[in-house]
Scaffold this motif. Structure first.
Motif, PDB file in Angstrom:
ATOM      1  N   THR A  18       0.853  -1.188   0.093  1.00 27.63           N
ATOM      2  CA  THR A  18      -0.059  -0.164   0.137  1.00 27.63           C
ATOM      3  C   THR A  18       0.883   1.126  -0.191  1.00 27.63           C
ATOM      4  O   THR A  18       2.038   1.236   0.335  1.00 27.63           O
ATOM      5  N   GLN A  19       0.473   2.428  -0.183  1.00 27.20           N
ATOM      6  CA  GLN A  19       0.998   3.733  -0.141  1.00 27.20           C
ATOM      7  C   GLN A  19       1.549   3.975   0.913  1.00 27.20           C
ATOM      8  O   GLN A  19       2.639   4.595   1.293  1.00 27.20           O
ATOM      9  N   LEU A  20       0.537   3.526   2.184  1.00 28.22           N
ATOM     10  CA  LEU A  20       0.982   3.724   3.710  1.00 28.22           C
ATOM     11  C   LEU A  20       2.321   2.991   4.095  1.00 28.22           C
ATOM     12  O   LEU A  20       3.372   3.189   4.437  1.00 28.22           O
ATOM     13  N   ALA A  23       5.289   4.299   2.395  1.00 22.88           N
ATOM     14  CA  ALA A  23       5.613   5.532   2.753  1.00 22.88           C
ATOM     15  C   ALA A  23       6.412   5.468   4.249  1.00 22.88           C
ATOM     16  O   ALA A  23       6.843   6.433   4.772  1.00 22.88           O
ATOM     17  N   PRO A  29       2.043   9.334   3.268  1.00 30.29           N
ATOM     18  CA  PRO A  29       1.188   8.473   2.079  1.00 30.29           C
ATOM     19  C   PRO A  29       0.757   9.517   1.029  1.00 30.29           C
ATOM     20  O   PRO A  29       0.788   9.191  -0.116  1.00 30.29           O
ATOM     21  N   SER A  33       1.456   9.331  -3.113  1.00 28.71           N
ATOM     22  CA  SER A  33       0.350   9.870  -3.970  1.00 28.71           C
ATOM     23  C   SER A  33       0.744  10.696  -5.079  1.00 28.71           C
ATOM     24  O   SER A  33       0.619  10.451  -6.180  1.00 28.71           O
TER      25      SER A  33
END
Length: 422
Positions: A18-20, A23, A29, A33
């Motif tokens: 995930t972006q989380l 990051a 995050p 994006s």
């Protein structure tokens, strides 16, 4: 070819991150994006950290970073050239950024820069195309203010080419956006409504012009734009005169004079005084009109203003015509047409005065010559009353010179023009 952001996103998804997760401990995050959508460029240090987390070497992104940097440098160079007013050199740099537009740039911004370059280089067709693209891209992003500005500039381009109907269309579209978004606080709205007023005046749609001027004057007062305020009041005065509401017209012109005087706008003061004389003539107060216009003609500031002086002379000539002062009418009208050879409306009025005065002096050949000269300007004016008057005088002159067939043809033309007016 995928961009830097697209490559990072693809790698992240391949690794089911995930972006989380990507990051965590590095950036937010939200920043990931922005990087993936090419709205932000990571620093070299961050890129190395992201590469390690994604399991690739930093060199995997080297070409993308260089390409992205080159594009940014090209744009910065183009903007520097525009600031230096070297639009010819800026243009090809901007063109390289639009085929297609790189994801890190906003379309409407690049198209606006291109439109400004084309406009400064007087390539008006290309400029108009770019402003149209600005409108499209801005509305897609719901950026209404930028679309309104683009419509304003489109109207200005068309007005510069005397394409009044097309200019009106663009300004009306801008006005429609403003009406649909009443919360927008845009000083340019004042100029849009003022321009619509002027163009409706040009098209002799005086009631519609007044409605636009009323909207504009409220905005001028709100934004304390004194010059615009005076010019709008000036336009309202002229519109009231055209509608036969002479006292209201003079009131608005006097208001405009007071503001012009405060900001020391002498040309505006001059034209307002002449317009007051025009209003008196239109009201049938020929003696008062002649006195006012004589004051204008003798006034030092107006004598230094050739166009306003020619206007006053042409109007005083028309007053003399009504007062049957043929020689004075001829002298003023002859001086007016020599002073201002480029204004069709002035030429039309002055030539009509000359043609009528010469007919009254029993000089049909001179009447015919001036009627013909006046009719040469008729295509550039919407004042059909004067055009009809010129054909009528020409018919009289032709009849007096023995050309009955041509005289009859002109008389029939005058009758048809009268019928079409009803």
């Amino acid at each position: 070819m995928d961009s830097l952001g697209q490559k990072i996103r693809n790698l992240r998804k391949e690794r089911k991150m995930t972006q989380l997760a990507l990051a965590r401990g590095l950036v937010t995050p939200s920043m990931i994006s922005q990087i993936e959508s090419d709205k932000a460029t990571p620093s070299q240090e961050l890129l190395e950290q992201l590469a390690a987390r994604l399991g690739v070497k930093p060199s995997f992104f080297a070409d993308d970073i260089h390409h992205k940097t080159d594009l940014v440098q090209a744009y910065r160079r183009a903007k520097q050239l525009m600031e230096a007013e070297n639009y010819a050199a800026a243009l090809p740099l901007l063109q390289t950024l639009t085929a297609p537009v790189p994801p890190q740039f906003r379309e409407e911004v690049l198209f606006l820069d291109l439109a400004q370059c084309y406009e400064r280089l007087q390539q008006y067709g290309d400029a108009a195309n770019m402003y149209e693209e600005v409108v499209r891209a801005s509305l897609e992003r719901d950026d209404v203010p930028r679309a309104v500005h683009a419509y304003f500039h489109l109207g200005q381009l068309e007005r510069r080419q005397s394409r009044w109907g097309v200019a009106r269309m663009h300004w009306q579209r801008a006005a429609e956006l403003l009406r649909r978004h009443p919360d927008l606080n845009m000083p340019i709205a004042m100029k849009i409504y003022a321009n619509l007023g002027r163009i409706h005046m040009q098209l002799r749609q005086f009631e519609v012009a007044l409605e636009s001027y009323r909207r504009a004057v409220v905005l001028a007062e709100r934004y304390q734009a004194q010059l615009d305020h005076a010019m709008i009041l000036h336009g309202m005065g002229a519109a009231y005169i055209e509608l036969g509401r002479y006292e209201l017209g003079e009131d608005k012109l006097q208001e405009a004079i007071r503001i012009y005087d405060v900001i020391r706008h002498q040309r505006g003061i001059n034209q307002c005084h002449v317009n007051i004389g025009i209003g008196l003539r239109r009201a049938g107060k020929f003696v008062e009109a002649k006195e006012k216009l004589s004051w204008c003609i003798e006034h030092r500031e107006i004598r230094l203003d050739v166009l306003r002086l020619a206007n006053a002379l042409s109007e005083r000539a028309a007053c003399c015509l009504e007062l049957e002062q043929w020689d004075e009418a001829i002298a003023d009208a002859k001086e007016a047409v020599l002073l201002d050879k480029d204004t069709p409306e002035l030429q039309l009025l002055a030539r009509h005065t000359l043609a009528v005065a010469y007919m009254h002096k029993n000089e049909p050949q001179l009447a015919l010559e001036n009627a013909n000269l006046g009719l040469q300007c008729s295509a550039e004016t919407h004042d059909m009353t004067l055009v009809s008057g010129l054909y009528s005088v020409r018919a009289q002159a032709l009849w007096a010179l023995g050309d009955a067939a041509s005289a009859s043809a002109d008389a029939i033309r005058v009758a048809n023009m009268a019928l079409s007016a009803y």
